[in-house]
Design an enzyme around this catalytic site. Structure first.
Site, short mmCIF file in Angstrom:
data_model
loop_
_atom_site.label_atom_id
_atom_site.label_comp_id
_atom_site.label_asym_id
_atom_site.label_seq_id
_atom_site.Cartn_x
_atom_site.Cartn_y
_atom_site.Cartn_z
N LYS A 1 -17.28 -5.65 9.32
CA LYS A 1 -16.06 -6.40 9.05
C LYS A 1 -15.18 -6.42 10.29
CE LYS A 1 -12.77 -6.66 5.24
NZ LYS A 1 -12.33 -5.99 4.01
N SER B 1 -3.02 -7.58 3.45
CA SER B 1 -3.10 -7.35 4.90
C SER B 1 -3.47 -8.65 5.61
CB SER B 1 -4.15 -6.29 5.22
OG SER B 1 -3.83 -5.08 4.60
N ARG C 1 -2.23 -6.29 -8.21
CA ARG C 1 -1.22 -7.30 -7.89
C ARG C 1 -1.12 -8.36 -8.97
NH1 ARG C 1 -3.52 -7.86 -1.94
NH2 ARG C 1 -5.29 -7.26 -3.20
N HIS D 1 0.84 -1.21 0.00
CA HIS D 1 0.00 0.00 0.00
C HIS D 1 0.87 1.25 0.00
CE1 HIS D 1 -3.08 -2.61 2.37
NE2 HIS D 1 -3.56 -2.47 1.14
P1 ADP Z 1 -9.74 -4.11 1.01
O1 ADP Z 1 -9.35 -4.97 2.17
O2 ADP Z 1 -10.80 -3.12 1.31
O3 ADP Z 1 -9.94 -4.83 -0.29
P2 ADP Z 1 -7.04 -3.59 0.56
O4 ADP Z 1 -6.31 -3.02 1.69
O5 ADP Z 1 -6.89 -5.05 0.30
O6 ADP Z 1 -8.53 -3.20 0.77
O7 ADP Z 1 -6.69 -2.87 -0.81
C1 ADP Z 1 -6.75 -1.49 -1.02
C2 ADP Z 1 -6.02 -1.15 -2.31
O8 ADP Z 1 -4.64 -1.48 -2.18
C3 ADP Z 1 -6.49 -1.93 -3.55
O9 ADP Z 1 -6.42 -1.08 -4.67
C4 ADP Z 1 -5.50 -3.04 -3.68
O10 ADP Z 1 -5.38 -3.51 -5.00
C5 ADP Z 1 -4.23 -2.35 -3.23
N1 ADP Z 1 -3.24 -3.28 -2.71
C6 ADP Z 1 -3.40 -4.18 -1.70
N2 ADP Z 1 -2.25 -4.86 -1.50
C7 ADP Z 1 -1.35 -4.41 -2.40
C8 ADP Z 1 0.02 -4.73 -2.71
N3 ADP Z 1 0.67 -5.70 -2.06
N4 ADP Z 1 0.61 -4.03 -3.69
C9 ADP Z 1 -0.06 -3.08 -4.37
N5 ADP Z 1 -1.34 -2.73 -4.14
C10 ADP Z 1 -1.98 -3.39 -3.17
#
Ligand code: ADP
Length: 161
Positions: free
Chosen positions: A42, A130, A91, A18
Site C-alpha cells: 500500500k 486519512s 463513522r 482516530h
Molecule cells: P485503514 O486505512 O487500514 O482502513 P483507518 O485508518 O481508515 O485504517 O481506520 C482505522 C480505524 O479507525 C477503523 O476502525 C476506522 O473505523 C476508524 N476511523 C477512521 N476514521 C475515523 C473517524 N473519523 N472517526 C472515528 N473512527 C475512525
C-alpha cells in the site's frame, strides 16, 4: 490481569477522529495498543516508523497507550499477544456493513473469546478519513482541526520536499 485492547489502522496519518477513539478507549481499558498495519504493497505518505512516532507524540498524555505495528493476519497478532478486545471506530452505515463482516470472520479466527467493540465517531469527524485529509491538503485546502497540529506540521514538511 487488566483488560488489554487493540486499535488498528493504517493511520497514514492519524486524524482527530482516530485520536478521539484512542482517548475514549484508553479510559475504558487498562491498556490500549495502537497497532499500525504494516503493508508494503500500500502506497503511503508516511513510513511506518514516521506513523508510529507521530502517534507516540500525540498520545504522550495517555500513559496506558502503547504504539506498535504488525503485518499479516490480525487474528494471528491478537492470538499471539493475548488481547481481550478489538476496538473499532464507526463513522456510518458503510463502515458498519464492512465492520460487521470483519468482526464475524475474526471471531472465528480468534483462539480465545475476543470481543470487537465499536465506538461511534464524534459527529464532528464522521466524514473524516486519512485519505480525504491527504487529498484536501495536497490540493491546498485547510484541514486544521481535523488532524492533530503536530501531524499537520509534518504533512506541510512532506509537501515541501
Ligand atoms: P485503514 O486505512 O487500514 O482502513 P483507518 O485508518 O481508515 O485504517 O481506520 C482505522 C480505524 O479507525 C477503523 O476502525 C476506522 O473505523 C476508524 N476511523 C477512521 N476514521 C475515523 C473517524 N473519523 N472517526 C472515528 N473512527 C475512525
Amino acid at each position: 490481569m487488566g483488560k488489554k485492547a487493540l486499535f488498528t489502522g493504517s493511520f497514514d496519518p492519524l486524524t482527530n477522529g482516530h485520536l478521539d477513539i484512542i482517548e475514549r478507549a484508553s479510559k475504558m481499558f487498562d491498556k490500549l495498543v495502537v497497532g499500525v498495519i504494516m503493508n508494503p504493497q500500500k502506497k503511503s505518505l508516511f513510513t511506518l516508523e514516521e506513523r508510529e512516532n507521530m502517534i507516540r507524540e500525540v498520545t504522550a498524555h495517555l500513559p496506558n497507550v502503547e504504539v506498535s505495528h504488525f503485518s499479516g493476519l490480525l487474528a494471528d497478532y491478537v492470538n499471539e499477544n493475548g488481547f481481550d478486545v478489538i476496538v473499532r471506530g464507526l463513522r456510518g452505515t458503510t463502515d458498519f456493513e464492512y465492520e460487521l463482516t470483519m468482526a464475524h470472520m475474526n471471531a472465528r479466527l480468534f483462539n480465545d473469546n475476543v470481543d470487537t467493540v465499536f465506538l461511534m465517531t464524534d459527529p464532528e469527524y464522521a466524514f473524516l478519513s486519512s485519505s480525504m485529509a491527504k487529498e484536501v491538503h495536497s490540493l491546498g485546502g485547510s484541514i486544521k482541526g481535523l488532524i492533530p497540529d503536530i501531524i499537520l506540521k509534518y504533512m506541510d514538511e512532506k509537501k515541501q520536499v
